[in-house]
Every structure is written in structure tokens, then in C-alpha cells.
Enzyme design. Sequence first.
Site, short mmCIF file in Angstrom:
data_model
loop_
_atom_site.label_atom_id
_atom_site.label_comp_id
_atom_site.label_asym_id
_atom_site.label_seq_id
_atom_site.Cartn_x
_atom_site.Cartn_y
_atom_site.Cartn_z
N LEU A 19 0.83 -1.21 0.00
CA LEU A 19 0.00 0.00 0.00
C LEU A 19 0.86 1.26 0.00
O LEU A 19 0.76 2.10 -0.90
CB LEU A 19 -0.93 -0.01 1.22
CG LEU A 19 -1.75 1.27 1.48
CD1 LEU A 19 -2.72 1.53 0.33
CD2 LEU A 19 -2.49 1.15 2.81
N PRO B 227 6.61 5.89 -1.59
CA PRO B 227 7.54 6.93 -1.14
C PRO B 227 6.87 8.28 -0.87
O PRO B 227 7.28 9.02 0.03
CB PRO B 227 8.55 7.02 -2.30
CG PRO B 227 8.55 5.66 -2.90
CD PRO B 227 7.13 5.18 -2.77
N ALA C 232 3.39 8.53 -0.50
CA ALA C 232 2.04 8.27 0.00
C ALA C 232 2.13 7.35 1.20
O ALA C 232 2.10 6.13 1.07
CB ALA C 232 1.17 7.64 -1.09
N PHE D 52 8.27 0.38 2.59
CA PHE D 52 8.00 -0.09 3.96
C PHE D 52 7.03 -1.28 3.96
O PHE D 52 6.12 -1.35 4.78
CB PHE D 52 7.42 1.04 4.83
CG PHE D 52 8.25 2.29 4.87
CD1 PHE D 52 9.61 2.24 5.13
CD2 PHE D 52 7.67 3.52 4.64
CE1 PHE D 52 10.37 3.40 5.17
CE2 PHE D 52 8.43 4.69 4.67
CZ PHE D 52 9.78 4.62 4.93
N ARG E 201 17.05 -8.62 42.00
CA ARG E 201 18.18 -7.73 42.23
C ARG E 201 18.03 -7.00 43.56
O ARG E 201 16.96 -6.46 43.87
CB ARG E 201 18.29 -6.71 41.08
CG ARG E 201 19.43 -5.71 41.27
CD ARG E 201 19.75 -4.97 39.99
NE ARG E 201 20.66 -3.87 40.20
CZ ARG E 201 21.98 -3.98 40.42
NH1 ARG E 201 22.53 -5.19 40.49
NH2 ARG E 201 22.74 -2.92 40.57
N GLN F 224 9.38 2.05 46.64
CA GLN F 224 8.06 2.52 46.22
C GLN F 224 8.06 3.15 44.83
O GLN F 224 7.08 3.02 44.09
CB GLN F 224 7.51 3.50 47.26
CG GLN F 224 7.11 2.83 48.57
CD GLN F 224 6.56 3.82 49.57
OE1 GLN F 224 6.94 4.99 49.59
NE2 GLN F 224 5.66 3.34 50.43
N GLY G 159 21.14 -0.15 34.25
CA GLY G 159 22.17 -0.35 33.24
C GLY G 159 22.00 -1.66 32.48
O GLY G 159 22.33 -1.74 31.29
N GLU H 288 0.51 1.26 10.26
CA GLU H 288 -0.96 1.22 10.32
C GLU H 288 -1.51 2.57 10.77
O GLU H 288 -2.54 2.64 11.45
CB GLU H 288 -1.45 0.10 11.26
CG GLU H 288 -0.81 -1.24 11.05
CD GLU H 288 -1.07 -1.83 9.69
OE1 GLU H 288 -1.96 -1.33 8.98
OE2 GLU H 288 -0.37 -2.79 9.32
N SER I 133 0.68 7.72 15.23
CA SER I 133 -0.14 8.18 16.36
C SER I 133 -0.81 9.51 16.05
O SER I 133 -1.97 9.75 16.41
CB SER I 133 0.71 8.31 17.62
OG SER I 133 1.13 7.04 18.07
#
Length: 385
Positions: free
Chosen positions: A124, A127, A129, A155, A268, A279, A340, A364, A367
Site C-alpha cells: 500500500l 515513497p 504516499a 515499507f 536484584r 516505592q 544499566g 498502520e 499516532s
Amino acid sequence: MIRDTDQLDRLLEDIRNFVRERWHPLEEEVSRANDIPPEVVDELRRKGYFGWSIPQAYGGLGLTTEELVLCAMELSQSSVALRARVGTNTGIGSEALVADGTEAQKQRWLPRLASGELTGCLALTEPEAGSEASALQTTARREGDFYVLNGSKRFITNAPVADLFTVIARTEDGSRGSQGLSAFVVERSPGLSTGEPYRMMGQAGSFVSDVRFDNCRVPADQLIGGQEGMGFRTVMKVLNKQRLHLAALCTGPAIRMLDLAMQHVQGRRQFGQPVAEFQLVQALIADCRTEIYAARSMVLEAARARDRGEDVALSASMCKYFASEMCGRVADRAVQMFGGSGYVADFSPIERYYRDVRPFRLYEGTSQIHQLNIAKLALREGVQR
């Protein structure tokens, strides 16, 4: 709509076991090799995972929308390569045929998609669209008993390994926007070429590339539905269902990342106690768990509405927007809980998951496009009763 609870429970248990016992130990190998072992793909074929939502009449499991999203939430508690390999067949790679294909087209291709003999994809995006899908420039010119396709797509998930392409092209000269677009099912053949898989931020083992059409001759009977000008309508049917499917596929990785993070903070110790007892760490866990619950609830409610035959354009858009953003927030909190060790690939898979889920907020519909779509549909619908 769940048709047979016992049967669904067995399927969910099978998926759960496959993901945990078979796939999780392979994730690092898949990531390093940037490929899925052929024997694993064959195993997925034997299990019928390629045909979840393809109707039983054509060799699939015929899952309802609710059943599909429940299965997707289990399958996607894994690295994204697993979802990508089977998800196109049971989603965007077959849905146009399921929704609008002629009986002859369904009989010809759906059984082979359901078995995994063929890998499908949706071509679909172009480049120029992306979010504006109606700006497509790929053309399909009728010449006797054939259409000749020219143009390029970008894509396209699974394009490098696909055998069958659902292609949206412009069949009406001079048409603009959503008018004059038609959908075709195109087999890999001379005139159709795919590029090398992209080098991407994440999602190793999931192949994405360009697709090019250079005077690609497609038999006229491969026009989906046998009618020109219906391509945009077809693709919107595909996307409305796929957005629910993808929202579920965003929820599964969030569940997995939270599980990994909770195991880490419980094991850990710092300052003489498990990190989980602090907390501020508990606040991170609470936010993740709450948002996962919200996304899961949204997706299930929208899936049930679709199974009832209701219009889910608005709810599907809201689900995709919320679930993809939620997954990104959970990924960030999980890295924080690992500290880390969440940034170093030698110590945990969290940095890989963090990269893998980032594109969810892009495909799809980004956002931002969903925000606009939700507002437009909400204003049209008026005050919710």
C-alpha cells in the site's frame, strides 16, 4: 465472540507453550542471524498459525475477531519477528481477499495462504504516499486481458519473502484522492521486484523492503472483487480489522516486558533489599500493569463490537493509538527498572524489545494521524450516549 471456549483454550495454551518453550530460547539466535530457522517456519505451518483468521471453508481456523486478538496477545509475547512472519498471512496479507475477493479468487489463494505455502503482504504505502494513502501514484493500465502495473511501494513488511502481494493501484487516469483506486492480488513474477531488506533500528528477523513494478502484467481476473474503483474501500476494511489486530500485537510485548522487569527487580538487591520493595519502582510497575489492562480491555471490547457487526472505525483507531503508545511507555519503564542492564544487550533482552516496539507508533497509521482520525470521527458522531 468465542465460539467454543474449550477449543480456544487449547489453542491459547498451545501458543503460550510455543512462545515460552520454543521461541524465547531462539530469540537471540534470530536476532543475530536476522532470520528465522526454516524448521521453525515449517513448525508454524504445521500448527496452522498462518491461517488463524482465514475462513474454515478455505483451510483456515476462521477465528472471530475476539478469538484472533486473544491469540495475538499470546503470540506477541515474543520478539517481533515471530509476529511478523505469520501475522501478515492472517492479517493484511489475506484480509482483502477474505473481505472482497470473488469466490474463484478465494478458492485459488486462501487455502495456500492458510497453510503457509504462500506468504502474503499488503503493498500500500509509497515513497510519497504514507499517511495520505489516497495520494498513491502506482498505476494499473488495462491492456486486453491484463493490467500493466508501474510504480513503487515502500515499507512493505515481508516483501522480500512474499509470494503474493495485495497491491493498491490507480486504474483511472487523472483520478485524485481515493477515487479510481483498485486492489489486485499479484503473484511474484517478472516485472515485480523487491529490494534488499532494510537495515532497521530493530525487529531483526522481520524482512521489510521496497516493491517495484516495471510493466508488471497481471491477469484481469486478479482484480480483487472483479470491479475497478473499489480499492480504497477494500483497504479500509483491511485496516479497520488490522488496527485491532495490531493493538493486540502491541499489548503482548508490553506484557512480556513487564514480566521480565518484575522478575529482575524481585531478584536484584540494593541497599539490603530487593529493588521491587522501593516505592518508586512499584509506581513504575503499577503504571505498566494499569495501562496494559486498559489496552487489553479496549481491544477486547472493540473486537466484540466488530463481531456483532458494528462499525469499529473509531474504536479501532483508538485501540491502535492507545495500545501502541502504551507499549512504548512500558518499554521505557522496563529499561528504567533494569537500570544499566536494560541498556546492555549482554545482560538482558530489554534493549532489543525497546527497539523492536518503537515502529508500532508509526505503521498502520502514525499516532498523530490516529489523533486526527479519532477527533474527526468523534466530531461526526457527536456526544457519546
